[in-house]
Each structure stands twice: as structure tokens, then as C-alpha cells.
Design an enzyme around this catalytic site. Sequence first.
Site, PDB file in Angstrom:
ATOM      1  N   CYS A  88       0.835  -1.205   0.000  1.00 48.46           N
ATOM      2  CA  CYS A  88       0.000   0.000   0.000  1.00 48.46           C
ATOM      3  C   CYS A  88       0.867   1.251   0.000  1.00 48.46           C
ATOM      4  O   CYS A  88       1.729   1.412   0.875  1.00 48.46           O
ATOM      5  CB  CYS A  88      -0.916   0.006   1.215  1.00 48.46           C
ATOM      6  SG  CYS A  88      -1.904   1.515   1.376  1.00 48.46           S
ATOM      7  N   CYS A  96      -1.481   7.296   5.940  1.00 48.78           N
ATOM      8  CA  CYS A  96      -2.524   6.570   6.674  1.00 48.78           C
ATOM      9  C   CYS A  96      -1.946   5.823   7.866  1.00 48.78           C
ATOM     10  O   CYS A  96      -0.904   5.167   7.761  1.00 48.78           O
ATOM     11  CB  CYS A  96      -3.231   5.596   5.732  1.00 48.78           C
ATOM     12  SG  CYS A  96      -4.462   4.557   6.553  1.00 48.78           S
ATOM     13  N   CYS A  99      -2.625   0.796   9.187  1.00 41.32           N
ATOM     14  CA  CYS A  99      -1.832  -0.431   9.190  1.00 41.32           C
ATOM     15  C   CYS A  99      -0.477  -0.184   9.854  1.00 41.32           C
ATOM     16  O   CYS A  99       0.128   0.865   9.667  1.00 41.32           O
ATOM     17  CB  CYS A  99      -1.624  -0.948   7.762  1.00 41.32           C
ATOM     18  SG  CYS A  99      -3.131  -1.588   6.992  1.00 41.32           S
ATOM     19  N   CYS A 175      -8.095   1.130  -0.205  1.00 41.94           N
ATOM     20  CA  CYS A 175      -7.631   0.614   1.076  1.00 41.94           C
ATOM     21  C   CYS A 175      -7.474  -0.880   0.895  1.00 41.94           C
ATOM     22  O   CYS A 175      -8.469  -1.603   0.722  1.00 41.94           O
ATOM     23  CB  CYS A 175      -8.622   0.922   2.195  1.00 41.94           C
ATOM     24  SG  CYS A 175      -8.193   0.134   3.775  1.00 41.94           S
ATOM     25  N   GLN A 250     -17.766  -9.013  14.024  1.00 38.74           N
ATOM     26  CA  GLN A 250     -16.377  -9.221  13.646  1.00 38.74           C
ATOM     27  C   GLN A 250     -16.147  -8.750  12.213  1.00 38.74           C
ATOM     28  O   GLN A 250     -16.946  -9.047  11.321  1.00 38.74           O
ATOM     29  CB  GLN A 250     -16.002 -10.696  13.777  1.00 38.74           C
ATOM     30  CG  GLN A 250     -15.988 -11.200  15.213  1.00 38.74           C
ATOM     31  CD  GLN A 250     -14.872 -10.598  16.039  1.00 38.74           C
ATOM     32  OE1 GLN A 250     -13.882 -10.083  15.515  1.00 38.74           O
ATOM     33  NE2 GLN A 250     -15.012 -10.668  17.359  1.00 38.74           N
ATOM     34  N   TYR A 279     -21.576  -9.399  27.537  1.00 42.24           N
ATOM     35  CA  TYR A 279     -21.251  -8.557  26.378  1.00 42.24           C
ATOM     36  C   TYR A 279     -21.691  -9.315  25.123  1.00 42.24           C
ATOM     37  O   TYR A 279     -20.927  -9.520  24.186  1.00 42.24           O
ATOM     38  CB  TYR A 279     -19.763  -8.223  26.316  1.00 42.24           C
ATOM     39  CG  TYR A 279     -19.171  -7.729  27.613  1.00 42.24           C
ATOM     40  CD1 TYR A 279     -19.217  -6.374  27.961  1.00 42.24           C
ATOM     41  CD2 TYR A 279     -18.560  -8.612  28.501  1.00 42.24           C
ATOM     42  CE1 TYR A 279     -18.664  -5.926  29.153  1.00 42.24           C
ATOM     43  CE2 TYR A 279     -18.007  -8.173  29.699  1.00 42.24           C
ATOM     44  CZ  TYR A 279     -18.063  -6.829  30.021  1.00 42.24           C
ATOM     45  OH  TYR A 279     -17.515  -6.386  31.201  1.00 42.24           O
ATOM     46  N   GLU A 303     -26.209  -7.553  27.659  1.00 37.85           N
ATOM     47  CA  GLU A 303     -25.636  -6.609  26.703  1.00 37.85           C
ATOM     48  C   GLU A 303     -26.121  -5.211  27.037  1.00 37.85           C
ATOM     49  O   GLU A 303     -27.309  -5.012  27.323  1.00 37.85           O
ATOM     50  CB  GLU A 303     -26.033  -7.001  25.283  1.00 37.85           C
ATOM     51  CG  GLU A 303     -25.747  -5.977  24.203  1.00 37.85           C
ATOM     52  CD  GLU A 303     -24.274  -5.599  24.102  1.00 37.85           C
ATOM     53  OE1 GLU A 303     -23.996  -4.384  24.072  1.00 37.85           O
ATOM     54  OE2 GLU A 303     -23.432  -6.505  24.064  1.00 37.85           O
ATOM     55  N   ASP A 349     -17.118 -11.447  26.036  1.00 41.73           N
ATOM     56  CA  ASP A 349     -16.413 -10.823  24.914  1.00 41.73           C
ATOM     57  C   ASP A 349     -16.455  -9.318  25.120  1.00 41.73           C
ATOM     58  O   ASP A 349     -17.193  -8.604  24.435  1.00 41.73           O
ATOM     59  CB  ASP A 349     -17.082 -11.228  23.601  1.00 41.73           C
ATOM     60  CG  ASP A 349     -16.305 -10.760  22.374  1.00 41.73           C
ATOM     61  OD1 ASP A 349     -15.243 -10.128  22.544  1.00 41.73           O
ATOM     62  OD2 ASP A 349     -16.772 -11.007  21.248  1.00 41.73           O
ATOM     63  N   CYS A 376      -9.924  -8.763  22.458  1.00 44.87           N
ATOM     64  CA  CYS A 376      -9.271  -8.108  21.322  1.00 44.87           C
ATOM     65  C   CYS A 376      -8.049  -7.306  21.756  1.00 44.87           C
ATOM     66  O   CYS A 376      -7.427  -6.640  20.934  1.00 44.87           O
ATOM     67  CB  CYS A 376     -10.252  -7.217  20.564  1.00 44.87           C
ATOM     68  SG  CYS A 376     -11.032  -5.946  21.563  1.00 44.87           S
TER      69      CYS A 376
END
Length: 421
Positions: A88, A96, A99, A175, A250, A279, A303, A349, A376
Amino acid sequence: MTGTRRPRERPPGAEPLVGSTWTLDVGPVAHGGHCVARHEGQVVFVRHALPGERVVARVTEGRVGDRFLRADAVEVLAASPHRVPRPCPYAVPGQCGGCDWQHVELAHQRTLKTAVVREQFRRLAGLDVDVTVAPVPGDEDGLRWRTRVEFAVGPDGRAGLHEHRSTRIVPIDDCLIATREVISSGVLETQWQDCSAVDVIAATRPDEPVLVPLPRQGGGRGAGGGLVGERVEVGDWAGEYVLAARGFWQVHPGAAATFLSRVLALLAAGPGDRVLDLYAGSGLFALPLGERVQPGGSVLAVEGDRTAVDNGIRNTEGLETVEWRANRVDRELRSLTGQGISADLAVLDPPRTGAGRDVMSALAGMRPRRIVYVACDPAALARDVKTADGLGYRLTALEAYDAFPMTHHVECIALLEPQRR
């Protein structure tokens, strides 16, 4: 004042170092998409570098006396054997910031992420973990995987992405981590007047991506865009889900099925089990769990997002085993433990900040025989694992997945079980 952390004092008139260029020998990878170097004893977090390289780095943040500085590698004097040409053109210093690792071989990106996960658990949980970051099927050699992208819109009405740690918007023509469907939506060719951003969602249904312009006086995370559908297949099981276009799901096309498969295997829920789904989003785990605990079992899905709960109720309709609560997880668990309610199994989660001590304490007090934690952020997970250890739950399995190639992000799944007395 008790509990208040005093800011670190700088010397009066500390000299700004932004723009300074230094030759640095790059050390180990660190959490956050950078590597660690030192200049005259001061720690420097360097992006666009690799461990073992010698680079010319330009300081992007910091002053004399700061605990650490940030910098970009603007010239490579001695390259790592794992360095590759960036696919990229925007993944360079000053462009950007989406990444972190486009200059790194894909397999070595996973090696770096593995090192980060292990280091976070060693430093924050005091554990030496045997884990290796595994690929997730569905991308194109680490590209074309992101099914949901929020593009920022500049004053000229053109969509782009933000520079690293900046509000500056970089106009782009493509992108490479976004799916082809996202890019072919026309989002980058359209003039978006009076918008702060545009969300593009390439869900299973409808066939065409959904574009949601966000006005400069916009709504919340789940507002706008209507509903989209997702289909998840695990073995011979298939589930259909409806959720808000801007709701949580996701972003990697293989992630939902991969994580669901592992959660179901680790929990091993069966008829009669009482399961907590914390969650719970729109019911990714609640739907198959509700089927597995029949007859005689139950799933309580908690939730905080009311829209997600409404969609979760719709996704699990017909399953008398599933009950939904629209509430903050910590508040709901306090209520449940106050009533003396226990659980056989739990899955959680949480957001990137983790579950936190209150949630882990309340959950441990309900004495489930297994807790599966989907995370995550490895640092937040490691902190919560340490908390759980002090509450009588030990880490018995840890898996990690590269659901965000070309970035520093990594998904982990941990199994916690009661310590043997």
C-alpha cells in the site's frame, strides 16, 4: 487525593523534540505496532521499523524528559530479512495510520504478535504462556479482509483515513485491507457534503454494501443504516443473524465462525447447563448455546446496547432457553450475585478495555466450572487473567488469532477454570 495519579513533572521549559532525526538501533517489538529503541537513555517507540534494524528515525511526539518518545523510521540503513515492499502506498510515515506492519512478511507479522501476547502475559499476569498466533481463513494473503470500514470525510467532502494519532485525514484511492465490495461501493469517489464520516458495511445480506453517511452532528454507534444479515457456519451448524448496520460484528470474514467454533469447543455446554453470555452483542454465541443446553438448561445474555439486545431477541426467538437483559454487565452481575444466583458456564467478549476487576470478581463468585474469555487486547486480557487467578481461577488454555492482518491487533481466546484445592 486518594486514587488520583499525579502527572509526571517535566523540567521547566522542556525542549520539544518533534522533528529531530536520530540514527537508532531497533530493539524488540512492543504492544501497539511499534518497536523499542533508545536514544541517550530515553525510550523511543518507533513505527515502520523491525527488531534488529538500524534506521534513521524522525521524532513525531515528545519533549526532553518525557518517559518515552514516538518516532517514525524514515530511512532504513540495515534492513531485517523479514522486511518486504509495502503493498500500500499510503502505509508510510505521515500518511494513513490504519496499518502497522505492511512492511513485514505476513508470517513474521504473526511471529511479532506472538511475541507481544507472550510478553504481555509475562509482564502483566506473571505467566509464561505457550501460544502461537494462528491465521484466520478468508483474507487474500493478509489483504482484502475488512468488511466494515469507517472512512473519515474531510472539509472537501472526500473520504479518506486518518494519519496515525492525528485528526488529519489522508485522501486515498484504495484501502488494501478493505474487501473489494467495500471499495467498489463508490465511497472513495463520492463527494460527501456535511458529513464527518461514512460507514461502509459489506455484510452477508444484502448483496450490496450498505453506506451510512454520518452527519457532522451524528448519532450513536448503533444509529442509522437499518439492519443487515450475517450467516455463520460451524461444521454442519448454520445460524442466521440480524443486527444493526453500524452494530458490532467481527470485521474479518472468517472471524465469527472461527471464534464461535472455538468458544463452543472450550465451553462444552450440554443439556441442563446454565450459561452466562456477557457482552453478548446480537447473539453470536447465545444462539447456538441456547440450542445446546436443551432440554432443561438456560442462557442469560447480557448486553448494554439496547439495539443489540432487540436484535438478539429476534435472533434467538423460538428458543425458550435464552433470556436477554439490557444492562451494563457489572450492574447485572451485582444483581445476580446479590440474589445468590450461580452459573455452570460463562463466556464473555468485552470491549478493548477488558472486563475489569468488578466483573471478574462477580463472575468468579458465581462459580462457573469454565469461563471462556474472548479478547481483542492481550494487555487487558492479561490483567483480567491475573485478577481471576487471585479469585481462584487459573488459565488452562490460551489461543490467539490473526483476525486483523497488517495491523498490530490480535484476538485471543482464554479458558479459565477453578484452581484445584
